[in-house]
Design a protein around this motif. Structure first.
Motif, PDB file in Angstrom:
ATOM      1  N   ALA A  57       0.824  -1.213   0.000  1.00  0.00           N
ATOM      2  CA  ALA A  57       0.000   0.000   0.000  1.00  0.00           C
ATOM      3  C   ALA A  57       0.854   1.257   0.000  1.00  0.00           C
ATOM      4  CB  ALA A  57      -0.937   0.001   1.210  1.00  0.00           C
ATOM      5  N   GLN A  58       2.021   1.210   0.623  1.00  0.00           N
ATOM      6  CA  GLN A  58       2.885   2.379   0.660  1.00  0.00           C
ATOM      7  C   GLN A  58       3.628   2.579  -0.660  1.00  0.00           C
ATOM      8  OE1 GLN A  58       2.084   3.873   3.484  1.00  0.00           O
ATOM      9  NE2 GLN A  58       1.063   1.925   3.926  1.00  0.00           N
ATOM     10  N   LEU A  59       3.871   1.480  -1.390  1.00  0.00           N
ATOM     11  CA  LEU A  59       4.677   1.552  -2.613  1.00  0.00           C
ATOM     12  C   LEU A  59       3.839   1.535  -3.885  1.00  0.00           C
ATOM     13  CD1 LEU A  59       7.464  -0.967  -1.552  1.00  0.00           C
ATOM     14  CD2 LEU A  59       7.599   1.524  -1.538  1.00  0.00           C
ATOM     15  N   GLY A  60       2.645   0.913  -3.814  1.00  0.00           N
ATOM     16  CA  GLY A  60       1.778   0.874  -4.978  1.00  0.00           C
ATOM     17  C   GLY A  60       1.964  -0.367  -5.830  1.00  0.00           C
ATOM     18  N   TRP A  61       1.152  -0.458  -6.883  1.00  0.00           N
ATOM     19  CA  TRP A  61       1.141  -1.646  -7.735  1.00  0.00           C
ATOM     20  C   TRP A  61       2.422  -1.810  -8.553  1.00  0.00           C
ATOM     21  CZ3 TRP A  61      -1.802  -5.341  -6.528  1.00  0.00           C
ATOM     22  CH2 TRP A  61      -3.123  -5.161  -6.119  1.00  0.00           C
ATOM     23  N   VAL A  62       3.120  -0.743  -8.820  1.00  0.00           N
ATOM     24  CA  VAL A  62       4.327  -0.836  -9.641  1.00  0.00           C
ATOM     25  C   VAL A  62       5.547  -1.180  -8.790  1.00  0.00           C
ATOM     26  CG1 VAL A  62       5.880   0.385 -11.202  1.00  0.00           C
ATOM     27  CG2 VAL A  62       3.410   0.779 -11.347  1.00  0.00           C
ATOM     28  N   ALA A  63       5.860  -0.320  -7.840  1.00  0.00           N
ATOM     29  CA  ALA A  63       7.080  -0.500  -7.044  1.00  0.00           C
ATOM     30  C   ALA A  63       6.972  -1.655  -6.054  1.00  0.00           C
ATOM     31  CB  ALA A  63       7.400   0.792  -6.296  1.00  0.00           C
ATOM     32  N   ALA A 216     -11.919  -1.351  -2.442  1.00  0.00           N
ATOM     33  CA  ALA A 216     -10.890  -0.558  -1.774  1.00  0.00           C
ATOM     34  C   ALA A 216     -10.156   0.300  -2.799  1.00  0.00           C
ATOM     35  CB  ALA A 216      -9.910  -1.481  -1.052  1.00  0.00           C
ATOM     36  N   LYS A 217      -9.690   1.450  -2.335  1.00  0.00           N
ATOM     37  CA  LYS A 217      -8.971   2.364  -3.217  1.00  0.00           C
ATOM     38  C   LYS A 217      -7.519   1.931  -3.350  1.00  0.00           C
ATOM     39  CE  LYS A 217      -7.316   7.128  -3.513  1.00  0.00           C
ATOM     40  NZ  LYS A 217      -7.195   8.426  -2.788  1.00  0.00           N
ATOM     41  N   THR A 218      -7.091   1.615  -4.575  1.00  0.00           N
ATOM     42  CA  THR A 218      -5.696   1.269  -4.851  1.00  0.00           C
ATOM     43  C   THR A 218      -5.184   2.155  -5.982  1.00  0.00           C
ATOM     44  OG1 THR A 218      -6.261  -0.425  -6.485  1.00  0.00           O
ATOM     45  CG2 THR A 218      -6.111  -1.141  -4.191  1.00  0.00           C
ATOM     46  N   THR A 219      -3.870   2.388  -5.982  1.00  0.00           N
ATOM     47  CA  THR A 219      -3.269   3.226  -7.022  1.00  0.00           C
ATOM     48  C   THR A 219      -1.942   2.626  -7.458  1.00  0.00           C
ATOM     49  OG1 THR A 219      -2.082   4.609  -5.412  1.00  0.00           O
ATOM     50  CG2 THR A 219      -4.296   5.320  -6.036  1.00  0.00           C
ATOM     51  N   LEU A 220      -1.419   3.105  -8.567  1.00  0.00           N
ATOM     52  CA  LEU A 220      -0.133   2.620  -9.067  1.00  0.00           C
ATOM     53  C   LEU A 220       1.021   3.009  -8.161  1.00  0.00           C
ATOM     54  CD1 LEU A 220      -0.468   3.336 -12.919  1.00  0.00           C
ATOM     55  CD2 LEU A 220      -0.696   1.146 -11.737  1.00  0.00           C
ATOM     56  N   THR A 221       0.863   4.123  -7.438  1.00  0.00           N
ATOM     57  CA  THR A 221       1.952   4.613  -6.586  1.00  0.00           C
ATOM     58  C   THR A 221       1.658   4.466  -5.101  1.00  0.00           C
ATOM     59  OG1 THR A 221       1.047   6.869  -6.726  1.00  0.00           O
ATOM     60  CG2 THR A 221       2.749   6.259  -8.329  1.00  0.00           C
ATOM     61  N   GLY A 222       0.582   3.793  -4.741  1.00  0.00           N
ATOM     62  CA  GLY A 222       0.281   3.576  -3.330  1.00  0.00           C
ATOM     63  C   GLY A 222      -0.437   4.748  -2.698  1.00  0.00           C
ATOM     64  N   THR A 223      -0.237   4.908  -1.403  1.00  0.00           N
ATOM     65  CA  THR A 223      -0.908   5.972  -0.663  1.00  0.00           C
ATOM     66  C   THR A 223      -0.678   7.330  -1.329  1.00  0.00           C
ATOM     67  OG1 THR A 223       1.042   6.046   0.783  1.00  0.00           O
ATOM     68  CG2 THR A 223      -0.868   4.809   1.573  1.00  0.00           C
ATOM     69  N   THR A 224      -1.723   8.142  -1.344  1.00  0.00           N
ATOM     70  CA  THR A 224      -1.696   9.413  -2.070  1.00  0.00           C
ATOM     71  C   THR A 224      -1.336  10.562  -1.139  1.00  0.00           C
ATOM     72  OG1 THR A 224      -3.429   8.577  -3.527  1.00  0.00           O
ATOM     73  CG2 THR A 224      -3.031  10.962  -3.547  1.00  0.00           C
ATOM     74  N   VAL A 225      -0.344  11.365  -1.554  1.00  0.00           N
ATOM     75  CA  VAL A 225       0.076  12.523  -0.776  1.00  0.00           C
ATOM     76  C   VAL A 225      -1.045  13.559  -0.780  1.00  0.00           C
ATOM     77  CG1 VAL A 225       1.741  14.420  -0.596  1.00  0.00           C
ATOM     78  CG2 VAL A 225       2.507  12.142  -1.299  1.00  0.00           C
TER      79      VAL A 225
END
Length: 348
Positions: A57-63, A216-225
Motif C-alpha cells: 500500500a505504501q509503494l503501490g502496484w508498480v514499485a 478498496a482504493k488502490t493506485t499505481l503509486t500507493g498511498t496518495t500525498v
C-alpha cells in the motif's frame, strides 16, 4: 583364539562407529533438501507476511511487487555464494565451517570477524525479541477475537501481552534443552506447515473480501500525498516498507548452520542451493499473493497486520486458528535462530 576374537570384535565395533561418523568425526548428519527447505521456510516466512499488504500500500502496484521480486533475487544469489563457503578452500572437499562466524574467519579474518559477529548477534537479538513480541500479540489476538465476537466490535477488549511473553519464553527454555539441532527437523516441518496455514487463511480471507464486493482504493503509486498521508509521511513509509520487505527475506545469519545439518553426499553446497531455491521461491509466491491480494482487499487503508490488527473479525474461529498457527510457527522459528548459539557452544 580368545584374543583374536576380541580383536575382530573391537575392529567390528570401531568399523560400526566410523560408519556413524562424518568425515570430521562428528555424528553423521542426516539432513536432506526437504528438511533444509523446511528450515529455510521456517526462518524466512514470518508473521511479517501478513503486513506485506501494508507495505504494498505504501509503494503501490508498480514499485511494491518490483521490490518483492528484487529482494527475492538478491536473497537467492547471495545464498548461493554463501553456500559455497561452507567448506573451504574447496566448496566440496574442503574443511567444514560450522557457523557463519567460521565462514567469515576462514575467508576474511582479522578485525572483520569481530565486526561481522557484532552485526550478526545484534540482528539475532533483535529478531528474537521481535518473535517474542509478535507471538505474544498473536496469543492476545485469540483472546481479543473471542471478546469481539461475544461483546461486539466496538468494545476495547484490552489484554496485557506480558503474561503471554512469559509463556513464550518458558516454551523456548524447554525446547532449548534439546542438545542437537538436527533432532528439531520435525519442529521446523511443523512450523513451516503453520506458516503455510496462516498465510493461506489470510490469503483466503482477502479473496473472500474481494469476492464479497469490497471496493478498496488502490493506485499505481500507493498511498496518495495530501489524501492518505503527508509528503514526509509518504517518504518515511516508503522507506519503511522497503526495509520491511528486505528484512522479511533475510536468513543469511542461519544459512551456514542449516547447511551443517545436511548429509555429505550429495555435496552440501549443491543441496543447499536447491533448498534455497525451493524455500525462497515458495516464500516469494506467498509474499506476492498475500501482499497483492491483501492490498486489493484493503487498499491504501491496509492495516499493519490484518489478523492481529483486526482487518478481519469474522469468522472469529478462523482468525483464532490463524493466530495459533502464527504462535506455533514463531516457536519453531525462534529455535532455528537458536541454532546459531547452539552451534557455537558445540564448537566450544
Amino acid at each position: 583364539m580368545d584374543s583374536m576374537e576380541q580383536g575382530v570384535s573391537s575392529l567390528n565395533i570401531e568399523s560400526r562407529l566410523k560408519k556413524n561418523l562424518d568425515d570430521d568425526g562428528r555424528i553423521k548428519r542426516t539432513g536432506t533438501v526437504v528438511t533444509a527447505s523446511a528450515h529455510i521456510i521456517t526462518a524466512v516466512i514470518g508473521s511479517g507476511v501478513l503486513s506485506l499488504a501494508w507495505a504494498i500500500a505504501q509503494l503501490g502496484w508498480v514499485a511494491g511487487p518490483a521490490v518483492l521480486m528484487a529482494f527475492s533475487f538478491i536473497t537467492y544469489f547471495t545464498s548461493t555464494l554463501l553456500a559455497d563457503c561452507y567448506r573451504s578452500p574447496d566448496p566440496i572437499t574442503g574443511k567444514r565451517n560450522y557457523t557463519y562466524m567460521d565462514v567469515v574467519r576462514a575467508n576474511l579474518g582479522g578485525r572483520r570477524v569481530q565486526l561481522c559477529g557484532l552485526a550478526q548477534y545484534g540482528n539475532l537479538v533483535g529478531v528474537t525479541i521481535g518473535y517474542t513480541i509478535t507471538a505474544s500479540i498473536s496469543m492476545v489476538a485469540v483472546k481479543r477475537s473471542n471478546c469481539f465476537h461475544k461483546n461486539g466490535h466496538q468494545v476495547k477488549c484490552s489484554t496485557s501481552n506480558y503474561p503471554f511473553m512469559v509463556i513464550f519464553a518458558c516454551i523456548q527454555m524447554v525446547l532449548s534443552q534439546i542438545p542437537n539441532f538436527h533432532k528439531l527437523s520435525w519442529l521446523s516441518i511443523v512450523a513451516a506447515i503453520m506458516s503455510f496455514a496462516y498465510s493461506s487463511i489470510g490469503l483466503g480471507l482477502s479473496i473472500a473480501r474481494l469476492v464479497g464486493g469490497a471496493h478498496a482504493k488502490t493506485t499505481l503509486t500507493g498511498t496518495t500525498v495530501g489524501v492518505d498521508v503527508t509528503g514526509s509521511e509518504k517518504v518515511w513509509r516508503a522507506f519503511q516498507a522497503i526495509g520491511d520487505i528486505a528484512f522479511a527475506y533475510a536468513y543469511s545469519t542461519v544459512l551456514v548452520e542449516i547447511q551443517d545439518t545436511l548429509k555429505s553426499s550429495p555435496p552440501e553446497n549443491k543441496v543447499m542451493k536447491r533448498a534455497s531455491l525451493a524455500g525462497i521461491s515458495t516464500t516469494t509466491l506467498f509474499y506476492v499473493m498475500c501482499g497483492c491480494l491483501g492490498y486489493a482487499a484493503f487498499g491504501n487503508d491496509a492495516p499493519g497486520n490484518f489478523l492481529t490488527g483486526f482487518g478481519f473479525y469474522e469468522p472469529f474461529w478462523l482468525i483464532d486458528v490463524a493466530n495459533v498457527c502464527i504462535a506455533i510457527h514463531l516457536i519453531g522459528a525462534y529455535q532455528v535462530l537458536e541454532l546459531k548459539k547452539g552451534s557455537e557452544e558445540y564448537d566450544g
